[in-house]
Design a protein around this motif. Sequence first.
Motif, PDB file in Angstrom:
ATOM      1  N   LYS A  41       0.838  -1.214   0.000  1.00 37.65           N
ATOM      2  CA  LYS A  41       0.000   0.000   0.000  1.00 37.65           C
ATOM      3  C   LYS A  41       0.865   1.252   0.000  1.00 37.65           C
ATOM      4  CE  LYS A  41      -4.148  -2.023   1.186  1.00 37.65           C
ATOM      5  NZ  LYS A  41      -4.296  -3.110   2.124  1.00 37.65           N
ATOM      6  N   ARG A  42       1.906   1.221  -0.801  1.00 37.71           N
ATOM      7  CA  ARG A  42       2.820   2.359  -0.889  1.00 37.71           C
ATOM      8  C   ARG A  42       2.782   2.964  -2.291  1.00 37.71           C
ATOM      9  NH1 ARG A  42       7.019   0.839   2.770  1.00 37.71           N
ATOM     10  NH2 ARG A  42       6.127   1.252   4.808  1.00 37.71           N
ATOM     11  N   SER A  43       1.655   2.840  -2.971  1.00 36.51           N
ATOM     12  CA  SER A  43       1.606   3.307  -4.357  1.00 36.51           C
ATOM     13  C   SER A  43       1.999   4.770  -4.479  1.00 36.51           C
ATOM     14  CB  SER A  43       0.207   3.127  -4.920  1.00 36.51           C
ATOM     15  OG  SER A  43      -0.210   1.811  -4.747  1.00 36.51           O
ATOM     16  N   LEU A  44       1.541   5.586  -3.514  1.00 38.44           N
ATOM     17  CA  LEU A  44       1.807   7.019  -3.620  1.00 38.44           C
ATOM     18  C   LEU A  44       3.242   7.356  -3.276  1.00 38.44           C
ATOM     19  CD1 LEU A  44      -1.551   8.150  -2.138  1.00 38.44           C
ATOM     20  CD2 LEU A  44      -0.738   8.640  -4.413  1.00 38.44           C
ATOM     21  N   MET A  45       3.917   6.391  -2.644  1.00 37.01           N
ATOM     22  CA  MET A  45       5.319   6.608  -2.281  1.00 37.01           C
ATOM     23  C   MET A  45       6.159   6.866  -3.539  1.00 37.01           C
ATOM     24  SD  MET A  45       6.499   6.809   0.622  1.00 37.01           S
ATOM     25  CE  MET A  45       8.149   7.272   1.043  1.00 37.01           C
ATOM     26  N   GLY A  46       5.823   6.213  -4.653  1.00 35.44           N
ATOM     27  CA  GLY A  46       6.559   6.428  -5.897  1.00 35.44           C
ATOM     28  C   GLY A  46       6.519   7.895  -6.297  1.00 35.44           C
ATOM     29  N   ASP A  47       5.330   8.471  -6.200  1.00 33.23           N
ATOM     30  CA  ASP A  47       5.149   9.884  -6.502  1.00 33.23           C
ATOM     31  C   ASP A  47       6.011  10.748  -5.589  1.00 33.23           C
ATOM     32  OD1 ASP A  47       3.961  12.001  -7.804  1.00 33.23           O
ATOM     33  OD2 ASP A  47       2.329  12.152  -6.352  1.00 33.23           O
ATOM     34  N   ILE A 216       5.392   2.786 -11.789  1.00 28.81           N
ATOM     35  CA  ILE A 216       5.485   1.954 -10.601  1.00 28.81           C
ATOM     36  C   ILE A 216       4.152   1.263 -10.321  1.00 28.81           C
ATOM     37  CG2 ILE A 216       5.920   2.009  -8.110  1.00 28.81           C
ATOM     38  CD1 ILE A 216       8.418   2.677  -9.449  1.00 28.81           C
ATOM     39  N   VAL A 217       3.077   2.038 -10.370  1.00 28.60           N
ATOM     40  CA  VAL A 217       1.801   1.525  -9.861  1.00 28.60           C
ATOM     41  C   VAL A 217       0.951   0.839 -10.912  1.00 28.60           C
ATOM     42  CG1 VAL A 217      -0.275   2.139  -8.644  1.00 28.60           C
ATOM     43  CG2 VAL A 217       1.782   3.435  -8.281  1.00 28.60           C
ATOM     44  N   ALA A 222      -2.652  -3.444 -12.715  1.00 35.02           N
ATOM     45  CA  ALA A 222      -3.216  -4.248 -13.804  1.00 35.02           C
ATOM     46  C   ALA A 222      -2.963  -5.731 -13.550  1.00 35.02           C
ATOM     47  CB  ALA A 222      -2.615  -3.825 -15.135  1.00 35.02           C
ATOM     48  N   ALA A 223      -1.729  -6.065 -13.122  1.00 37.75           N
ATOM     49  CA  ALA A 223      -1.380  -7.471 -12.915  1.00 37.75           C
ATOM     50  C   ALA A 223      -2.224  -8.086 -11.804  1.00 37.75           C
ATOM     51  CB  ALA A 223       0.099  -7.597 -12.569  1.00 37.75           C
ATOM     52  N   ARG A 224      -2.586  -7.265 -10.815  1.00 39.66           N
ATOM     53  CA  ARG A 224      -3.353  -7.773  -9.675  1.00 39.66           C
ATOM     54  C   ARG A 224      -4.675  -8.381 -10.115  1.00 39.66           C
ATOM     55  NH1 ARG A 224      -5.059 -10.197  -6.604  1.00 39.66           N
ATOM     56  NH2 ARG A 224      -5.563  -9.955  -4.411  1.00 39.66           N
ATOM     57  N   TYR A 225      -5.228  -7.891 -11.241  1.00 39.53           N
ATOM     58  CA  TYR A 225      -6.507  -8.403 -11.705  1.00 39.53           C
ATOM     59  C   TYR A 225      -6.427  -9.832 -12.210  1.00 39.53           C
ATOM     60  CZ  TYR A 225      -9.353  -4.298 -11.279  1.00 39.53           C
ATOM     61  OH  TYR A 225     -10.083  -3.286 -10.757  1.00 39.53           O
ATOM     62  N   TRP A 226      -5.245 -10.247 -12.674  1.00 37.13           N
ATOM     63  CA  TRP A 226      -5.169 -11.516 -13.381  1.00 37.13           C
ATOM     64  C   TRP A 226      -4.854 -12.700 -12.476  1.00 37.13           C
ATOM     65  CZ3 TRP A 226      -6.664 -11.611 -18.371  1.00 37.13           C
ATOM     66  CH2 TRP A 226      -6.706 -10.388 -19.030  1.00 37.13           C
ATOM     67  N   THR A 227      -4.370 -12.451 -11.274  1.00 41.68           N
ATOM     68  CA  THR A 227      -3.872 -13.577 -10.494  1.00 41.68           C
ATOM     69  C   THR A 227      -4.024 -13.340  -9.006  1.00 41.68           C
ATOM     70  OG1 THR A 227      -1.906 -14.862  -9.983  1.00 41.68           O
ATOM     71  CG2 THR A 227      -1.562 -12.587 -10.582  1.00 41.68           C
TER      72      THR A 227
ATOM     73  N   VAL B  89      -3.088   5.905 -10.332  1.00 42.37           N
ATOM     74  CA  VAL B  89      -3.426   5.559 -11.712  1.00 42.37           C
ATOM     75  C   VAL B  89      -4.198   6.703 -12.356  1.00 42.37           C
ATOM     76  CG1 VAL B  89      -4.814   4.012 -13.124  1.00 42.37           C
ATOM     77  CG2 VAL B  89      -3.402   3.084 -11.325  1.00 42.37           C
ATOM     78  N   THR B  90      -5.181   7.256 -11.633  1.00 46.16           N
ATOM     79  CA  THR B  90      -6.039   8.291 -12.220  1.00 46.16           C
ATOM     80  C   THR B  90      -5.260   9.552 -12.559  1.00 46.16           C
ATOM     81  OG1 THR B  90      -7.790   7.447 -10.819  1.00 46.16           O
ATOM     82  CG2 THR B  90      -8.161   9.541 -11.893  1.00 46.16           C
ATOM     83  N   PHE B  91      -4.548  10.084 -11.577  1.00 44.03           N
ATOM     84  CA  PHE B  91      -3.959  11.398 -11.859  1.00 44.03           C
ATOM     85  C   PHE B  91      -2.808  11.308 -12.842  1.00 44.03           C
ATOM     86  CE2 PHE B  91      -0.733  10.912  -8.510  1.00 44.03           C
ATOM     87  CZ  PHE B  91       0.313  11.643  -9.016  1.00 44.03           C
ATOM     88  N   THR B  92      -2.031  10.213 -12.809  1.00 35.83           N
ATOM     89  CA  THR B  92      -0.943  10.124 -13.790  1.00 35.83           C
ATOM     90  C   THR B  92      -1.513   9.997 -15.199  1.00 35.83           C
ATOM     91  OG1 THR B  92      -0.812   7.765 -13.343  1.00 35.83           O
ATOM     92  CG2 THR B  92       0.799   9.151 -12.270  1.00 35.83           C
TER      93      THR B  92
END
Lengths: 439, 299
Positions: A41-47, A216-217, A222-227, B89-92
């Motif tokens: 849950k660190r997706s925003l960390m990339g930003d 990063i995110v 996207a991959a999370r949807y498949w598996t 995902v949205t804002f980028t």
Amino acid sequence: MFSLENIGAHLSDPNTAWVLSGTMLLGLSSGVIGAFAFLRKRSLMGDVLAHAALPGICLAFMLTGTKNSFFFLIGAIITGVLASMAISTITRFSRLKEDTALGLVLSVFFGFGIVLLTQIQHQPNGNQSGLDQFLFGQAASLVGEDVWVMGSVALLLLVITFLFFKEFKLLCFDAGFGRSLGLPMAALDLFLMLLLVVAVVIGLQAAGVVLVAALIVTPAAAARYWTERLDVMLILSALLGGLSGALGTLFSTMGFNFPTGPLIVVAATVVFMLSMVFAPRRGLLAKAWRLSQVRREATRDRILQALYEAREQNEDLVTVESLSSRYAIPSRQLERAVRNLVGEGWLQVKDQAGERMLTATAAGWNAAYETVLHARLTEVWMMHENEVGSTIRDSDTGAVREDIPDELLPELHKLLVLHGREPRWHPNSSKGFEGGMQS
Amino acid sequence: MGMTIIVTGAMVAVACGFLGCFLILRRLAMVGDAISHAVLPGIVVAYLFSGSLESVWMLLGAAAFGLLCTFLIQTLSQQGVQHDAAISVTFTFLFAVGVIMISLFARQVHLDLDHVLYGEIAYVPFNTWTLFGWEIGPRAMWIVGAALFLSLVVVGLLYKELKVVTFDPQMAAALGIPVLLIHYVLMGLVSVTTVASFESVGAILVVAMLIVPGATAYLLTDKLEWMLAISAVVGILSSICGYWMALWLDASIAGCMTVAAGLLFILAFLFSPLHGVVTRWLVRRSLRLTTTNGEKNAP
């Protein structure tokens, strides 16, 4: 313009080949690291890290006076680690929540970076032309040397992920268990953060500060949807990231003169949207189909139950209107279910005084009996769940299972009689109405 | 001239900080960040239609895309995407679309990415508006002022509702307050304010003004009214200190204002009378000293 020969011609152009391999490597490595960031849950960390890299890069330039990717990397790593420490300090020692801390650190570090950047611009010997690239990213200007640096760093990231796969897996899913095994989870977390910083910094040159977060995110999401498996997700995330990088680069070289970084992001987002809609099991279409399936079954059970209950009251006809008003089933759904049941030979529709009446065939009465019996058995089991035991629930989802185990039947039958809910009419018995159970 | 810059910066800081308080309390700080990036395509579209950067169209376009961004984030979250990933995902994506549009129409429009993103508050005094032959002052000041006025009026009118929605959304829903509508009104205001402030401080530094003054105020008080007031004061102070710092360092004014706001936050973080780190440490130490002294004096 989009013919294969054209693509071939573009690929044979050495410059395009460099850019293409660079963006693909970038997609691969940030896809893998991003998958872990996503699960933590660190997706925003990339930003945040992308913005925090700016002062580091500026400082590295001011101290060394050269535009060397390696020094930039070191500088960005230092400020990135400082930023993540600042975030954890703020959330730990004040009542600010994590999202506020993220935004605060992001903007203040970036503001500081802008101050340093203008300082460099105002210096007499300040040749900052290479620094602007880091703000917006210019994948098209990647040259062989950049790709070598990016490629080797990406490869290093992949190897490290492979080596630490088990530890990172524990970190993502059960950090407490990892700690009880004696693993240094805090150090691992910091290490993962370091890898994220590295992935972000090598992405900056291609995509720029704002868009590197997407590399990063988005593939990871996207991959999370498949598996449901981490190893598959990592591989998929890397492949989708590489695919987005390649697609974006190809489109940008095919004559429109679009910037590559944003196109990569758009390609990644399109891949994400397609995954969201079409993925099996977790995708929107699959979910919608499952929902309609459940609805269809429920409607069918309702009709059979209604017929059976009418039969228990000694009537063997039911109007379609009474069904739709009693169970609040949308009329289209009801009509379709009736048609299907008639097609299967379970139901007959009769016209009586302008009203459509439903009745069941012999096979239909059997099915209705089974449906009602099952529904009522489930009902009494739910009422006495604690006494009977929870063997009927699915251990994963907690939902009630379709099939009731045989060893429970005698007890449930007793309970049915106790509540007076036993089905009072058996279709195969000649007597019609009966007081007791037949089974 | 310096006065104009300080006043414009202060107005940006007050308008943003004011709305930022609600964002922080509702844990939407990063949504504010997302909106400030996602309005870019809105600006480009409005610019293509109207051909200028001063029209109402720009505010409308930005508000539309800001709301679209909010809506997309909400939809993705509801579809089971993690909230943080949904924001990213949205804002980028929206930002990437904006950048592509700028490069696509770069020949037709004079819209510089640099300018939109980083702004240049130093040019504010030179770009003045003339109305009926009278020079009425810098354009940016009027635009930011209008945005500030708008958010003051809307927040003033909806203050009670906003307060309930912020602290207890369930109760707000139970009272019959349209929670979702209030949410979108707030996000619309954030979008409009962001765009209005673009020209002077740029997209990314708007984020600083949205979050830092509010966060500083949050450490200094426990009352919403005071938090709003303190965030305004912090905004004005960072504008003044930032300008002074920029003159001293010969660096970007907007960047310095951000750094000044950051420094003010650090002060509050350490020395806030309620929640400061050092304050709490001092209180704890004096408590410890009194208890040990008490034990010594006891027989």
